[in-house]
Design a protein around this motif. Structure first.
Motif, mmCIF file in Angstrom:
data_model
loop_
_atom_site.group_PDB
_atom_site.id
_atom_site.type_symbol
_atom_site.label_atom_id
_atom_site.label_comp_id
_atom_site.label_asym_id
_atom_site.label_seq_id
_atom_site.Cartn_x
_atom_site.Cartn_y
_atom_site.Cartn_z
ATOM 1 N N PRO A 31 0.818 -1.229 0.000
ATOM 2 C CA PRO A 31 0.000 0.000 0.000
ATOM 3 C C PRO A 31 0.846 1.271 0.000
ATOM 4 O O PRO A 31 0.438 2.293 -0.569
ATOM 5 C CB PRO A 31 -0.816 -0.123 1.291
ATOM 6 N N THR A 35 1.535 5.453 -2.821
ATOM 7 C CA THR A 35 1.339 6.751 -2.188
ATOM 8 C C THR A 35 2.601 7.592 -2.340
ATOM 9 O O THR A 35 3.634 7.103 -2.814
ATOM 10 C CB THR A 35 1.013 6.607 -0.686
ATOM 11 N N PHE A 50 -2.582 9.544 -2.613
ATOM 12 C CA PHE A 50 -2.591 8.367 -3.479
ATOM 13 C C PHE A 50 -2.088 8.771 -4.861
ATOM 14 O O PHE A 50 -2.594 9.708 -5.475
ATOM 15 C CB PHE A 50 -4.008 7.797 -3.568
#
Length: 292
Positions: A31, A35, A50
């Motif tokens: 994740p 970003t 993001f």
């Protein structure tokens, strides 16, 4: 029938460490890689944005990453076959005798693997020093000009790889020695009766019987060289001009020096996929049923 719990209890600590320090960082990097996380984002999550696949696009367009990828490939091509060949040759020589001297040599060869990298860097830094190093002193005695071991763009790769080979042979020597101890003596005795020479026995008997040991050493050595970090970090910091920067060192510089955690996370996943792909190819290359 109820399964005993003792085997799982022995395996559990290793599995826990693997999950915490191996699997979990990869899951966190996934994740983070999409970003723009930096130091400000660590303090305030609202400042994390993001960016999708922008980090990955920037990574493959980055000449620094491509150079680090090329350097890592060169290091692996230089180091992996050298480590395997030197380790196997040393193990064969040490296996020939059980005297105290040869047992002491086993500990001597293993010492670099457990020596602190700071001490290693100090010693090799002096040895490779352009002005005062021992290697250039020997060249001067031979009437040769001094070499720029750690400042020449081409020579630095061989110099850093040399230190890594010196550090990396110890553990593999122990692995090969253990495998040699387990060889069935019947095959070697039959070869002696047939009048086979030493090299012939090594090529026709020892190496085929050590197929599993070679496979294990090859896989672990390739993984280690693809994660090459310690030697270029302590000896050159990736210089000169990035010629000794490995992928791991590049990711360290981007993540911890430049605070580009998202960018470094994307590079971490790319490196993980490269290692996983090469390891899978190596494992599939082994013939099923060849090892017992």
């Amino acid at each position: 029938m109820k399964q005993p719990l003792a085997p799982y209890a022995f395996v559990a600590p290793a599995m826990f460490l693997l999950l915490v320090f191996g699997v979990l960082p990869i899951l966190v990097a996934l994740p983070v890689s999409v970003t723009d996380m930096d130091l400000a984002g660590l303090a305030d999550r609202s400042r994390i944005g993001f960016v999708g696949l922008d980090n990955y696009r920037g990574l493959f367009a980055d000449p620094g990453f491509r150079q680090a990828l090329t350097n890592t490939g060169i290091f692996a091509l230089l180091g992996v076959p050298t480590v395997i060949a030197v380790s196997f040759a040393a193990a064969l020589l040490l296996h020939r005798s059980e005297s105290r001297f040869f047992r002491a040599l086993r500990a001597f060869y293993f010492a670099p693997a457990v020596t602190a990298i700071v001490a290693v860097s100090l010693v090799w830094g002096y040895l490779l020093n352009t002005q005062f190093g021992l290697l250039n002193h020997l060249l001067a005695i031979a009437g040769l000009p001094p070499a720029r071991w750690l400042s020449d763009p081409v020579l630095v790769k061989f110099s850093v790889a040399l230190v890594a080979v010196w550090r990396g042979t110890g553990l593999n020597i122990i692995i090969f020695l253990a495998a040699l101890k387990g060889l069935p003596r019947e095959y070697l005795e039959a070869a002696d009766l047939d009048g086979a020479s030493g090299p012939r026995k090594i090529v026709s008997i020892v190496i085929p019987l050590l197929r599993f040991a070679f496979s294990f050493v090859a896989v672990t050595t390739v993984i280690g060289w693809l994660q090459f970090f310690d030697e270029p970090f302590v000896l050159t910091k990736g210089g000169p001009l990035g010629e000794s920067t490995s992928i791991s060192l590049f990711l360290y510089q981007e993540g911890f020096s430049a605070s580009r955690f998202g960018y470094a996370g994307a590079g971490t996943l790319v490196l993980f996929l490269i290692i996983a792909g090469i390891t899978l190819v190596q494992l599939r290359a082994r013939r099923p049923g060849a090892d017992h």
